[in-house]
Every structure is written in C-alpha cells, then in structure tokens.
Enzyme design. Structure first.
Site, PDB file in Angstrom:
ATOM      1  N   ARG A 151      49.288 -26.071 -20.393  1.00  0.00           N
ATOM      2  CA  ARG A 151      48.200 -26.193 -21.373  1.00  0.00           C
ATOM      3  C   ARG A 151      46.887 -26.564 -20.692  1.00  0.00           C
ATOM      4  NH1 ARG A 151      49.967 -30.267 -25.504  1.00  0.00           N
ATOM      5  NH2 ARG A 151      48.367 -29.425 -26.840  1.00  0.00           N
TER       6      ARG A 151
ATOM      7  N   ARG B  50      38.815 -21.750 -29.093  1.00  0.00           N
ATOM      8  CA  ARG B  50      39.381 -22.174 -27.814  1.00  0.00           C
ATOM      9  C   ARG B  50      39.164 -21.124 -26.747  1.00  0.00           C
ATOM     10  NH1 ARG B  50      43.632 -25.892 -29.646  1.00  0.00           N
ATOM     11  NH2 ARG B  50      44.793 -26.793 -27.928  1.00  0.00           N
TER      12      ARG B  50
ATOM     13  N   ARG C 249      55.090 -35.539 -27.949  1.00  0.00           N
ATOM     14  CA  ARG C 249      55.244 -34.371 -28.808  1.00  0.00           C
ATOM     15  C   ARG C 249      56.045 -33.320 -28.057  1.00  0.00           C
ATOM     16  NH1 ARG C 249      49.557 -32.496 -30.802  1.00  0.00           N
ATOM     17  NH2 ARG C 249      49.951 -30.758 -29.402  1.00  0.00           N
TER      18      ARG C 249
ATOM     19  N   ARG D 174      52.727 -39.626 -25.311  1.00  0.00           N
ATOM     20  CA  ARG D 174      52.538 -39.156 -26.685  1.00  0.00           C
ATOM     21  C   ARG D 174      53.832 -38.631 -27.298  1.00  0.00           C
ATOM     22  NH1 ARG D 174      47.634 -35.082 -28.177  1.00  0.00           N
ATOM     23  NH2 ARG D 174      49.032 -33.513 -27.314  1.00  0.00           N
TER      24      ARG D 174
ATOM     25  N   LYS E   9      40.831 -35.188 -29.358  1.00  0.00           N
ATOM     26  CA  LYS E   9      40.190 -34.356 -30.404  1.00  0.00           C
ATOM     27  C   LYS E   9      40.767 -34.660 -31.786  1.00  0.00           C
ATOM     28  CE  LYS E   9      41.372 -30.225 -29.019  1.00  0.00           C
ATOM     29  NZ  LYS E   9      42.164 -30.485 -27.806  1.00  0.00           N
TER      30      LYS E   9
END
Ligand code: AMP
Length: 187
Positions: free
Chosen positions: A140, A88, A129, A127, A13
């Site tokens: 998540r 969301r 993070r 990634r 996204k």
C-alpha cells in the site's frame, strides 16, 4: 466546499476526517469504508474490489469514481463533502474536477497529511486491520508513492494544496487542519 484528505496509509486521514465532518457538520466519504462495506455485502463492486484490496492495490478508477459520484449526488452533499481516500490517482482527480465543474461546485482544498515512513509503519503495526499485514502495508505504501504522490503536484499546481504535519498528537493535528480550513473558507 470539497475537502480532500491525502496521505499514506496510517497518516490519520480517517481519524481526522471523522472529526472534521462532525465539527463542520459535513458528510464524510471514505472510499475505503464504502469499498469494505461493498465487499462485506458481496455486491458486484465488492466482488470486483475484494481481491485487489487484499493485495494492497488500488481498485480501478472507474469503479471508485462511480461510487463517489453517486454519493456526491445525494442531497446532503450539495454544499460539500470531506473526501477521505479519494482521489488517489491523477486520473481520479481529473474526473473529480470534471464532475465538480459540471455540477458547478468549484471550491476545493486538498490537505496533505505528512508523516514520516517509520512512524507510519509503527502506527500500522498496532492498528490490526486485515489489510495492515506487513506485506500488504508495504504494497500500500508503494502504491501511495507511485500512484498517489503525483496528485500532490497536481493540486499544488492548481494552488489548492495545503500541507499539514500529521505526526504526533491527534488533537494538535486536528487544530492545524481546522486553522487551514477556516482560512480557506474565509477567502
Ligand atoms: P483506505 O481505507 O482509504 O486506506 O482504503 C483501503 C483500500 O481501499 C485501499 O488500499 C484500496 O485498495 C481501496 N481504495 C480506497 N480508496 C480508493 C481509491 N480512491 N482508489 C482506488 N482504491 C481505493
């Protein structure tokens, strides 16, 4: 027009929103980014959101709605925005619809970026993070499946949902997104 990007963590996204914003010269609103900034600056919002985000949970609707509507009221968003990570939940979408109709901004398209779960886990593992730790990622994904997925039906029922295959190459996905957006803006 408001362009809403919906997809699980790791679906791309953020990446696609940035490219789309540049291409269409439209502001990009990432609630994740806005919240991470608020956490860093230790604002009231940040203090409330920080611990919730670290667990991989969603922050309360009222809190996110407020920061988004404030941003959407700014001059550069008058002719539309790219919403990355908002809404969301169905209540957030209902609030957004209410706000948009109050402000006579009716045009909306929701793009679902669809990616298989195995590919998401692979992407998130690389990634790096802070909220990409495996435990948090799983939390998540669970939040996405339970709270965000129902949004897809909400927008499908309104006839504004478009599904994009988000697997594979970033450029290819972007081309597909652009084709959809062009088609929708022509109508
Ligand atoms: P993102 O960068 O979009 O993946 O968002 C990172 C985190 O910010 C999420 O895991 C949530 O904790 C929080 N967040 C972002 N957008 C929202 C939203 N619309 N509603 C609730 N929480 C959000």
């Amino acid at each position: 027009m408001q362009i809403v990007l919906i997809g699980p963590p790791g679906a791309g996204k953020g990446t696609q929103a940035v490219r789309l914003a540049e291409h269409l010269q439209t502001p990009h609103l990432s609630t994740g980014e806005m919240l991470r900034d608020a956490c860093q600056q230790q604002t009231e919002v940040g203090k409330r959101a920080s611990e919730i985000m670290q667990r991989g949970h969603l922050v309360p609707d009222a809190l996110v709605n407020e920061i988004v509507f404030q941003r959407l009221s700014e001059a550069d968003c008058q002719s539309g925005a790219i919403l990355d990570g908002f809404p969301r939940t169905v209540p957030q979408a209902v609030s957004l619809d209410g706000w948009l109709s109050e402000h006579s901004r009716l045009k909306i398209v929701a793009l679902e970026l669809r990616v298989a779960e195995e590919e998401l886990l692979e992407r998130l593992a690389t990634r790096g993070r802070q909220d990409d730790d495996r435990e948090v990622v799983l939390a998540r994904l669970k939040q996405y499946n339970e709270l965000t997925r129902p949004l897809l039906d909400y927008y499908r029922d309104r006839g504004v949902l478009r599904v994009v295959d988000g697997s594979g190459d970033i450029d290819e996905v972007f081309t597909k997104i652009l084709a959809i957006v062009r088609k929708v803006t022509k109508n």
